[in-house]
Design a protein around this motif. Structure first.
Motif, PDB file in Angstrom:
ATOM      1  N   ILE A  15       0.833  -1.206   0.000  1.00  0.00           N
ATOM      2  CA  ILE A  15       0.000   0.000   0.000  1.00  0.00           C
ATOM      3  C   ILE A  15       0.870   1.260   0.000  1.00  0.00           C
ATOM      4  N   LEU A  16       1.926   1.251   0.812  1.00  0.00           N
ATOM      5  CA  LEU A  16       2.767   2.456   0.932  1.00  0.00           C
ATOM      6  C   LEU A  16       3.678   2.656  -0.275  1.00  0.00           C
ATOM      7  N   GLN A  17       3.919   1.619  -1.065  1.00  0.00           N
ATOM      8  CA  GLN A  17       4.653   1.818  -2.311  1.00  0.00           C
ATOM      9  C   GLN A  17       3.730   2.386  -3.391  1.00  0.00           C
ATOM     10  N   ARG A  18       2.465   2.026  -3.307  1.00  0.00           N
ATOM     11  CA  ARG A  18       1.488   2.563  -4.269  1.00  0.00           C
ATOM     12  C   ARG A  18       1.083   3.989  -3.908  1.00  0.00           C
ATOM     13  N   TYR A  19       0.857   4.238  -2.613  1.00  0.00           N
ATOM     14  CA  TYR A  19       0.489   5.572  -2.134  1.00  0.00           C
ATOM     15  C   TYR A  19       1.627   6.046  -1.229  1.00  0.00           C
ATOM     16  N   ARG A  20       2.626   6.634  -1.825  1.00  0.00           N
ATOM     17  CA  ARG A  20       3.877   6.904  -1.116  1.00  0.00           C
ATOM     18  C   ARG A  20       3.735   8.050  -0.113  1.00  0.00           C
TER      19      ARG A  20
END
Length: 211
Positions: A168-173
């Motif tokens: 999730i955090l790689q997609r929504y940095r």
């Protein structure tokens, strides 16, 4: 367990799960001897839910399907309200469909959550299919406008694992946080990255009673 005994003591409660997906909540309701029904629009999820629950799962969207007034004791709306084109109209219909003192149980993204404050404009709940987003205050006001008393409103907790959070955090940095979590997934033993732990999800969990 005592919780299970307490729930089965309320046998016969008629429950409607709006957006029931694969029917997991209805299976839990069934184990408590509740009279559970579902409503699902997605054809794939509908087919799988009907394999488990048969005709108890109806096809359609909540706003257009015909439901008898005062026909359910509890209506579940997990990850549904934010997708509806008219949440106000939907809650008015919920009120009409519930029996006196019936409950609506809602899970929906919260604009006051920690993840919303940290991520701001890149918050993962800011996406096209989420037509409406609510703060705790404006959801409570909307419920009150449609004849409900809020009994419980708290942050939702979900079981997540490290790899999912990293995805999730790689997609929504998020500055520093995305890099930190990605580093953790590279140094933590692989088995531990799949270990679930409970964390706040950015949603709120609400129970309200029809007045």
């Amino acid at each position: 367990p005592r919780a299970h005994e307490a729930m089965t003591a309320l046998n016969g409660l008629r429950v409607l799960d709006v957006g029931c997906a694969f029917g997991a909540s209805l299976q839990v309701a069934e184990s408590w001897e509740w009279d559970g029904y579902g409503l699902e629009l997605n054809p794939h999820a509908l087919a799988l839910a009907r394999e488990k629950l048969g005709s108890r799962v109806m096809c359609g969207d909540f706003e257009s399907v015909e439901l008898q007034e005062q026909s359910y004791d509890t209506i579940l709306m997990f990850d549904v309200l934010e997708h509806l084109p008219d949440p106000s109209r939907a809650l008015a219909k919920v009120n009409r469909t519930l029996r006196p003192s019936g409950l609506v149980v809602i899970n929906t993204p919260c604009t006051q959550s920690l993840s919303a404050k940290l991520m701001r404009r890149i918050w993962f709940h800011l996406k096209a299919e989420h037509l409406f987003l609510f703060s705790q205050k404006n959801l409570m006001l909307l419920l009150e406008q449609h004849g409900f008393q809020c009994l419980l409103m708290r942050p939702s907790v979900k079981a997540l694992h490290l790899l999912y959070i990293d995805h999730i955090l790689q997609r929504y940095r998020v500055p520093w946080l995305s890099a930190l979590v990605h580093l953790m997934t590279s140094v933590v033993p692989r088995d531990l990255t799949y270990l679930n732990f409970y964390t706040w999800s950015g949603d709120m969990f609400v129970i309200a009673k029809k007045l």
